[in-house]
Design an enzyme around this catalytic site. Structure first.
Site, PDB file in Angstrom:
ATOM      1  CB  THR A  13      99.707  10.451  57.073  1.00 23.92           C
ATOM      2  OG1 THR A  13     100.257  10.751  55.796  1.00 23.92           O
ATOM      3  CG2 THR A  13      98.250  10.840  57.113  1.00 23.92           C
ATOM      4  CB  VAL A  14      99.499   7.583  61.229  1.00 21.64           C
ATOM      5  CG1 VAL A  14      98.809   7.107  62.491  1.00 21.64           C
ATOM      6  CG2 VAL A  14      98.784   7.022  59.989  1.00 21.64           C
ATOM      7  CE  LYS A 105      97.969  -0.761  56.234  1.00 20.63           C
ATOM      8  NZ  LYS A 105      97.208   0.467  56.215  1.00 20.63           N
ATOM      9  CD  GLU A 129      90.372  -0.711  67.163  1.00 23.95           C
ATOM     10  OE1 GLU A 129      90.027  -1.286  68.190  1.00 23.95           O
ATOM     11  OE2 GLU A 129      89.963  -1.030  66.030  1.00 23.95           O
ATOM     12  CB  VAL A 132      91.821  -3.656  60.669  1.00 24.29           C
ATOM     13  CG1 VAL A 132      90.686  -4.063  59.737  1.00 24.29           C
ATOM     14  CG2 VAL A 132      92.913  -4.713  60.672  1.00 24.29           C
ATOM     15  CB  ILE A 136      85.873   1.386  61.984  1.00 25.67           C
ATOM     16  CG1 ILE A 136      85.305   2.236  60.855  1.00 25.67           C
ATOM     17  CG2 ILE A 136      84.813   0.449  62.536  1.00 25.67           C
ATOM     18  CD1 ILE A 136      84.812   1.415  59.661  1.00 25.67           C
ATOM     19  CD  GLU A 190      99.426   1.559  53.442  1.00 27.48           C
ATOM     20  OE1 GLU A 190     100.460   1.330  54.074  1.00 27.48           O
ATOM     21  OE2 GLU A 190      98.385   1.981  53.989  1.00 27.48           O
ATOM     22  CG  ASP A 201      95.967  -1.749  52.950  1.00 22.74           C
ATOM     23  OD1 ASP A 201      96.868  -1.510  53.776  1.00 22.74           O
ATOM     24  OD2 ASP A 201      94.777  -1.418  53.127  1.00 22.74           O
ATOM     25  CE  LYS A 205      93.901  -1.531  56.054  1.00 23.13           C
ATOM     26  NZ  LYS A 205      93.455  -0.480  55.135  1.00 23.13           N
TER      27      LYS A 205
HETATM   28  P1  NAP Z   1     103.910   7.901  56.009  1.00 24.37           P
HETATM   29  O1  NAP Z   1     103.151   9.145  55.867  1.00 24.37           O
HETATM   30  O2  NAP Z   1     104.701   7.362  54.888  1.00 24.37           O
HETATM   31  O3  NAP Z   1     104.863   8.065  57.301  1.00 24.37           O
HETATM   32  C1  NAP Z   1     105.814   7.147  57.696  1.00 24.37           C
HETATM   33  C2  NAP Z   1     106.872   7.934  58.414  1.00 24.37           C
HETATM   34  O4  NAP Z   1     107.836   7.032  58.947  1.00 24.37           O
HETATM   35  C3  NAP Z   1     107.596   8.906  57.502  1.00 24.37           C
HETATM   36  O5  NAP Z   1     107.465  10.184  58.067  1.00 24.37           O
HETATM   37  C4  NAP Z   1     109.031   8.403  57.524  1.00 24.37           C
HETATM   38  O6  NAP Z   1     109.962   9.439  57.576  1.00 24.37           O
HETATM   39  C5  NAP Z   1     109.074   7.694  58.845  1.00 24.37           C
HETATM   40  N1  NAP Z   1     110.196   6.735  58.917  1.00 24.37           N
HETATM   41  C6  NAP Z   1     110.511   5.779  58.033  1.00 24.37           C
HETATM   42  N2  NAP Z   1     111.610   5.109  58.483  1.00 24.37           N
HETATM   43  C7  NAP Z   1     111.954   5.680  59.661  1.00 24.37           C
HETATM   44  C8  NAP Z   1     112.985   5.462  60.611  1.00 24.37           C
HETATM   45  N3  NAP Z   1     113.896   4.509  60.434  1.00 24.37           N
HETATM   46  N4  NAP Z   1     113.022   6.234  61.727  1.00 24.37           N
HETATM   47  C9  NAP Z   1     112.114   7.208  61.920  1.00 24.37           C
HETATM   48  N5  NAP Z   1     111.116   7.481  61.047  1.00 24.37           N
HETATM   49  C10 NAP Z   1     111.045   6.726  59.941  1.00 24.37           C
HETATM   50  O7  NAP Z   1     102.954   6.723  56.481  1.00 24.37           O
HETATM   51  P2  NAP Z   1     101.593   6.854  57.305  1.00 24.37           P
HETATM   52  O8  NAP Z   1     100.493   7.073  56.348  1.00 24.37           O
HETATM   53  O9  NAP Z   1     101.759   7.761  58.456  1.00 24.37           O
HETATM   54  O10 NAP Z   1     101.452   5.342  57.798  1.00 24.37           O
HETATM   55  C11 NAP Z   1     102.181   4.848  58.896  1.00 24.37           C
HETATM   56  C12 NAP Z   1     101.683   3.434  59.176  1.00 24.37           C
HETATM   57  O11 NAP Z   1     100.297   3.496  59.476  1.00 24.37           O
HETATM   58  C13 NAP Z   1     101.783   2.496  57.969  1.00 24.37           C
HETATM   59  O12 NAP Z   1     102.067   1.208  58.445  1.00 24.37           O
HETATM   60  C14 NAP Z   1     100.396   2.537  57.361  1.00 24.37           C
HETATM   61  O13 NAP Z   1     100.087   1.348  56.669  1.00 24.37           O
HETATM   62  C15 NAP Z   1      99.549   2.669  58.594  1.00 24.37           C
HETATM   63  N6  NAP Z   1      98.230   3.292  58.398  1.00 24.37           N
HETATM   64  C16 NAP Z   1      98.109   4.435  57.687  1.00 24.37           C
HETATM   65  C17 NAP Z   1      96.865   5.034  57.557  1.00 24.37           C
HETATM   66  C18 NAP Z   1      96.658   6.283  56.741  1.00 24.37           C
HETATM   67  O14 NAP Z   1      95.490   6.650  56.514  1.00 24.37           O
HETATM   68  N7  NAP Z   1      97.681   6.960  56.304  1.00 24.37           N
HETATM   69  C19 NAP Z   1      95.749   4.457  58.169  1.00 24.37           C
HETATM   70  C20 NAP Z   1      95.918   3.293  58.918  1.00 24.37           C
HETATM   71  C21 NAP Z   1      97.174   2.704  59.033  1.00 24.37           C
HETATM   72  P3  NAP Z   1     110.259  10.451  56.383  1.00 24.37           P
HETATM   73  O15 NAP Z   1     109.259  11.545  56.665  1.00 24.37           O
HETATM   74  O16 NAP Z   1     111.643  10.807  56.606  1.00 24.37           O
HETATM   75  O17 NAP Z   1     109.980   9.687  55.129  1.00 24.37           O
HETATM   76  N1  HSE Z   2      96.187   2.928  52.688  1.00 33.10           N
HETATM   77  C1  HSE Z   2      95.207   2.516  53.606  1.00 33.10           C
HETATM   78  C2  HSE Z   2      93.836   2.754  53.003  1.00 33.10           C
HETATM   79  C3  HSE Z   2      95.338   3.274  54.900  1.00 33.10           C
HETATM   80  O1  HSE Z   2      93.728   3.462  52.010  1.00 33.10           O
HETATM   81  O2  HSE Z   2      92.869   2.199  53.527  1.00 33.10           O
HETATM   82  C4  HSE Z   2      94.437   2.762  55.985  1.00 33.10           C
HETATM   83  O3  HSE Z   2      94.853   1.493  56.408  1.00 33.10           O
END
Ligand code: NAP
Ligand code: HSE
Length: 432
Positions: A13-14, A105, A129, A132, A136, A190, A201, A205
């Site tokens: 996603t990110v 986080k 940034e 958390v 924001i 997550e 989570d 944070k």
């Molecule tokens: P996600 O959608 O699950 O994406 C994680 C990605 O990492 C997946 O595409 C996965 O690949 C890839 N991955 C896992 N192991 C890997 C490796 N060894 N080499 C290369 N790629 C690998 O998670 P996300 O929502 O983007 O979140 C990413 C981070 O940002 C997390 O720590 C999360 O807590 C944080 N975060 C997320 C948000 C949010 O709103 N989503 C907001 C703030 C912070 P596959 O596609 O093959 O599974």
């Molecule tokens: N899973 C987290 C949330 C992503 O819902 O707030 C943002 O850190």
């Protein structure tokens, strides 16, 4: 214009949002960075998997060494969730001379001291940034803009998934499971959504913010935490009738040189800005001794709000601002004087209690007696009517207390469990 080569690790996603901003708005990022943050490599596990963004040829790779061994790539956005392999990859990247941006986080809450020490030893920096409150800019605000203050309190709605679930339960009456699925579909949750709904989570944070604001170096698992996974729609409705909304609230207060910390569903009076935070929005109220209260509100989860925070960190790192801030902050550093977490039993709050009691004379006296013996003073008490046609002998009893210690409430609740007139465990939530 000169280029700085950037890499992204993880295209979920990110990562996808960050790639969209770098590829579609290169003019904007270049203007702010004074040079082009050039997306040179994206490391994924499977290069054949369809992606939501068109990645130029030669950029996508499944080999981390393509980044590690390219000395021209100096800035890497590490956007894999969880602890491993994220931790090992971060260490490898630091050792190969990269500055890192992360949104992870969970990793910082668990391995912040190790990773930050390693970065300091190697003269590298970590910007976080996006870790958390999503979009924001709370880390920058606490770490840079409010540094003329002693922060005295933090209150935050820090999990978009939980706030989305609570809002939708209240407003649409949809089921918890359906709403959680929708939160996953929208990219808020997550990979393991248990961490969202059980409060982990939010607690991770809070531990990051508390390290930044107060220097608390505490294992995040020791912070008292209750999630929304046991939240009953009945309590949302009872709170509503009393003029409150329930939110999953993270709190850190500086009291007598210690910091009181907790994460729990909390009743907040309607009209309080925190009570009005809807859906996946987050909010943080910070109080500083010079500035007074400052309120931050914005989208706390989701692809583009989070990418907004990551790309700002990329620009800051390309410009060299992140490195200066990182060195000055000395986060999780041995040289930082740690402040300890206060004993939760002594914290003082108002409480909402709800229990299912036998509808017969003397029960109310028993309950108020237990509370009185434990020093808990009652502000209001409502015994709700039995549902029409219900064959149950029990009715819901809702009590609002005056300010009391957490210890007094816990003792009272444990005495309730001894009573034959009180069915099941009492629900206990703080009232802001
Ligand atoms: P996600 O959608 O699950 O994406 C994680 C990605 O990492 C997946 O595409 C996965 O690949 C890839 N991955 C896992 N192991 C890997 C490796 N060894 N080499 C290369 N790629 C690998 O998670 P996300 O929502 O983007 O979140 C990413 C981070 O940002 C997390 O720590 C999360 O807590 C944080 N975060 C997320 C948000 C949010 O709103 N989503 C907001 C703030 C912070 P596959 O596609 O093959 O599974
Ligand atoms: N899973 C987290 C949330 C992503 O819902 O707030 C943002 O850190």
């Amino acid at each position: 214009m000169e280029r700085t080569k950037i890499a992204i690790i993880g295209m979920g996603t990110v990562g996808t949002g960050v790639a969209k901003l770098l590829l579609d708005h290169g003019d904007r990022t270049a203007r702010h960075a004074g040079r082009i943050p050039w997306l040179d490599k994206v490391v994924v596990r499977d290069i054949t998997k369809p992606r939501d963004v068109e990645i130029p040829e030669g950029v996508l790779t499944d080999n981390l060494d393509d980044v590690i061994n390219d000395s021209e790539i100096s800035v890497v956005a590490q956007l894999i969730g969880g602890i491993e392999p994220a931790r090992s990859i971060m260490l490898q990247l630091l050792e190969s001379g990269k500055d890192i941006i992360t949104a992870n986080k969970a990793l910082l809450a668990v391995h912040g001291p190790e990773l930050f020490d390693k970065a300091r030893q190697l003269g590298r920096c970590i910007a976080f940034e996006a870790s958390v409150a999503g979009g924001i800019p709370i880390i920058t605000n606490i770490g840079q803009c409010l540094t003329g203050n002693q922060i005295t309190s933090l209150r935050g709605i820090l999990n978009g998934t939980c706030n989305f679930i609570i809002t939708q339960m209240q407003e649409t009456g949809a089921s918890y499971d359906d709403i959680l699925q929708e939160a996953q579909k929208r990219g808020y949750a997550e990979a393991d959504p248990t961490l969202d709904v059980n409060g982990a989570d939010t607690t991770q944070k809070l531990s990051i913010l508390s390290q930044l604001a107060f220097g608390v170096r505490e294992d995040w698992e020791r912070i008292p935490c209750m999630g929304i996974d046991t939240l009953d729609i009945a309590d949302i409705h009872f709170a509503d009738r009393l003029g409150y909304r329930i939110k999953l609230l993270a709190v850190a207060n500086l009291v007598d040189g210690e910091v009181e910390m907790s994460v729990s569903p909390t009743l907040i009076k309607k009209g309080n800005p925190l009570a009005e935070v809807q859906d996946a929005f987050n909010a943080v109220r910070v109080r500083g001794d010079a500035v007074g209260p400052v309120f931050f509100h914005g989208q706390g989860a989701g692809q583009m709000p989070t990418a907004s925070a990551v790309v700002a960190d990329i620009i800051d790192t390309v410009v060299g601002r992140s490195q200066i801030t990182f060195n000055n902050l000395e986060l999780w550093s041995e040289s930082n004087r740690p402040i300890s977490m206060a004993d939760a039993n002594h914290t003082v709050d108002r409480y909402y209690l709800r229990m299912q009691v036998i509808d017969k004379p003397g029960v109310m006296a028993e309950i108020t007696g237990i509370l009185g013996n434990n020093g808990v003073s009652i502000a209001s008490i409502i015994q709700h009517k039995r549902e029409n046609g219900s064959s149950s002998e029990t009715v819901p009893l809702v009590i609002m207390s005056h300010e009391t210690t957490h210890g007094s409430i816990i003792h009272s609740v444990s005495e309730f469990t001894q009573s034959d007139n009180i069915e099941s465990q009492a629900v206990v939530y703080k009232v802001l």
